[in-house]
Design a protein around this motif. Structure first.
Motif, PDB file in Angstrom:
ATOM      1  N   ARG A 147      30.192  -9.492  25.602  1.00 12.34           N
ATOM      2  CA  ARG A 147      29.509  -8.368  26.245  1.00 12.34           C
ATOM      3  C   ARG A 147      28.772  -7.515  25.212  1.00 12.34           C
ATOM      4  N   GLY A 148      29.410  -7.355  24.055  1.00 14.19           N
ATOM      5  CA  GLY A 148      28.776  -6.548  23.020  1.00 14.19           C
ATOM      6  C   GLY A 148      27.557  -7.215  22.415  1.00 14.19           C
ATOM      7  N   LEU A 149      27.563  -8.555  22.344  1.00 17.43           N
ATOM      8  CA  LEU A 149      26.438  -9.272  21.736  1.00 17.43           C
ATOM      9  C   LEU A 149      25.336  -9.601  22.729  1.00 17.43           C
ATOM     10  N   LYS A 150      25.540  -9.330  24.013  1.00 16.55           N
ATOM     11  CA  LYS A 150      24.518  -9.647  25.008  1.00 16.55           C
ATOM     12  C   LYS A 150      23.188  -8.970  24.710  1.00 16.55           C
ATOM     13  N   GLU A 154      19.597  -1.293  25.416  1.00 14.45           N
ATOM     14  CA  GLU A 154      21.034  -1.514  25.460  1.00 14.45           C
ATOM     15  C   GLU A 154      21.602  -1.978  24.123  1.00 14.45           C
ATOM     16  N   VAL A 155      20.802  -1.946  23.075  1.00  9.47           N
ATOM     17  CA  VAL A 155      21.267  -2.397  21.761  1.00  9.47           C
ATOM     18  C   VAL A 155      22.253  -1.375  21.197  1.00  9.47           C
ATOM     19  N   PRO A 156      23.377  -1.822  20.585  1.00  8.81           N
ATOM     20  CA  PRO A 156      24.320  -0.871  19.977  1.00  8.81           C
ATOM     21  C   PRO A 156      23.635   0.046  18.979  1.00  8.81           C
ATOM     22  N   ALA A 157      24.152   1.260  18.869  1.00  6.19           N
ATOM     23  CA  ALA A 157      23.536   2.254  17.995  1.00  6.19           C
ATOM     24  C   ALA A 157      23.483   1.785  16.548  1.00  6.19           C
ATOM     25  N   GLU A 158      24.467   0.965  16.144  1.00  4.04           N
ATOM     26  CA  GLU A 158      24.488   0.498  14.753  1.00  4.04           C
ATOM     27  C   GLU A 158      23.341  -0.482  14.464  1.00  4.04           C
ATOM     28  N   VAL A 159      22.859  -1.188  15.490  1.00  3.24           N
ATOM     29  CA  VAL A 159      21.821  -2.205  15.306  1.00  3.24           C
ATOM     30  C   VAL A 159      20.439  -1.680  15.686  1.00  3.24           C
ATOM     31  N   LEU A 192      17.636  -1.469  13.041  1.00  7.60           N
ATOM     32  CA  LEU A 192      17.066  -2.761  12.663  1.00  7.60           C
ATOM     33  C   LEU A 192      16.016  -3.210  13.676  1.00  7.60           C
ATOM     34  N   VAL A 193      16.321  -3.087  14.978  1.00  4.56           N
ATOM     35  CA  VAL A 193      15.373  -3.502  16.021  1.00  4.56           C
ATOM     36  C   VAL A 193      14.125  -2.617  15.985  1.00  4.56           C
ATOM     37  N   ASN A 194      14.321  -1.311  15.777  1.00  2.00           N
ATOM     38  CA  ASN A 194      13.159  -0.417  15.686  1.00  2.00           C
ATOM     39  C   ASN A 194      12.282  -0.782  14.493  1.00  2.00           C
ATOM     40  N   GLY A 195      12.917  -1.132  13.370  1.00  2.00           N
ATOM     41  CA  GLY A 195      12.147  -1.549  12.203  1.00  2.00           C
ATOM     42  C   GLY A 195      11.352  -2.817  12.468  1.00  2.00           C
TER      43      GLY A 195
END
Length: 355
Positions: free
Chosen positions: A84-87, A112-117, A120-123
């Protein structure tokens, strides 16, 4: 006589005559044995280190079921939580896998991306924006350069046509024609990529390609060759962009005239199923090179004339129109380039990216 000192739910301490009541040395407790449940009494026990191992073993034997169930529940919960967390990350990975040079406007989902990741996605999205801007600048530069070169090439071609007959006139016309074809392909490719022209037009292949053949017929005669045009039917309609189709066919005819031996004939055949074949009788294309010839700047050797751009741009145009281009061997020797276009049956369907 013995005397009871301490009574617990699971065991009882006792003393024998002469013992101090404050430090009882006797113990009675129920024990499960192969013969049933018995009460066992021991007196003056002495601790031995291996007794601890026996105790641990006994406790584990009685609690093994509990530990097993707990481990299974924990494992299932961990797997569920991880999946569920990696979805959201899988959604990001799928989105990144679908992005190519024609889809640089798309961005990776961040919702829905975890705050820690999320950083990276924004970059990655910022990098895609810079890449899209750079690609757009390059396409505009290519389109502008091709547009500026069209006029001088057309003037050059007209002057060569009016030139008196000289031994090199045929070669000069052929070179000018190749330049004109490549520039036209570059311009059409840039406009298709930028979405400035439609790729779902109704194009009559027989009529459009007949015009291209007529344009190249004087050049073929000048080079001691000829072109035969064949059509499966008077009207054969496909889905695509007319200028792009004509540019691709012009490039293939130009290549075929160069490959065709002197005195030979190039055949342009419009077949059923929105297909076109350009057939020559030259040296052909080796089996190992039939994929490489569509790569940018590929040439068989340094001595091979040309820039290695024509077929690469032709493949790009066919991909943009959701078509296919391939090369086969001509019976008796030579190369047959085939074009397969989307048929008219899908002309009114919603436009979808080519897969």
């Amino acid at each position: 006589m013995t005397g009871t000192v301490k009574v617990n739910p699971t065991h009882t301490h006792f003393v024998l005559p002469g013992d101090q009541i404050e430090s009882p040395q006797g113990l009675v407790e129920p024990v499960r044995t192969p013969f049933g449940r018995l009460h066992v009494a021991v007196y003056a026990m002495k601790f031995i280190s291996r007794d601890l191992l026996y105790a641990i073993y006994e406790d584990f034997r009685h609690l093994a079921g509990f530990f097993l169930v707990t481990a299974l529940v924990s494992a299932v919960a961990a797997v569920f939580a991880v999946r569920r967390g990696l979805k959201p990350l899988r959604a990001v990975a799928d989105g990144a896998a679908c992005i190519d040079m024609n889809m640089l406007h798309q961005r990776l989902p961040v919702g829905e991306v975890p705050a820690e990741v999320a950083p990276l996605v924004n970059g990655m999205n910022v990098a895609l924006e810079r890449l899209a801007a750079g690609a757009a600048r390059m396409r505009r530069y290519t389109a502008n350069a091709a547009h500026e070169l069209r006029t001088p090439i057309a003037i050059l071609r007209a002057r060569l046509d009016n030139l008196e007959e000289i031994p090199a006139k045929g070669a000069l016309l052929s070179d000018a024609s190749r330049l004109q074809t490549i520039i036209e392909q570059m311009l059409v490719a840039a406009r298709l990529t930028e979405g400035q022209v439609a790729i779902d037009q109704e194009v009559d292949l027989a009529a459009s390609i007949r015009e291209v053949v007529f344009l190249y017929l004087p050049l073929a005669i000048e080079c001691d060759r000829t072109i035969y045009f064949e059509a499966y039917a008077p009207r054969n309609v496909a889905r695509g962009n007319r200028r792009a189709i004509e540019a691709v066919v012009a490039n293939l005819i130009d290549n075929a005239l160069r490959a065709e031996p002197s005195g030979g004939a190039v055949i342009v055949h419009v077949g059923p199923g929105a297909t076109v074949a350009v057939i020559d009788h030259g040296q052909g294309v080796a089996q190992t090179e039939r994929e490489m010839i569509f790569e940018t700047f590929w040439r068989k050797s340094e001595a091979t004339p040309g820039t290695g751009l024509g077929l690469a741009i032709a493949k790009e145009l066919m991909d943009e129109m959701c078509g296919k281009i391939c090369v086969e061997e001509t019976p008796g020797g030579g190369a047959t380039f085939k074009l397969i276009f989307p048929e008219l049956t899908n002309i009114h369907e919603s436009s979808q990216p080519c897969l």
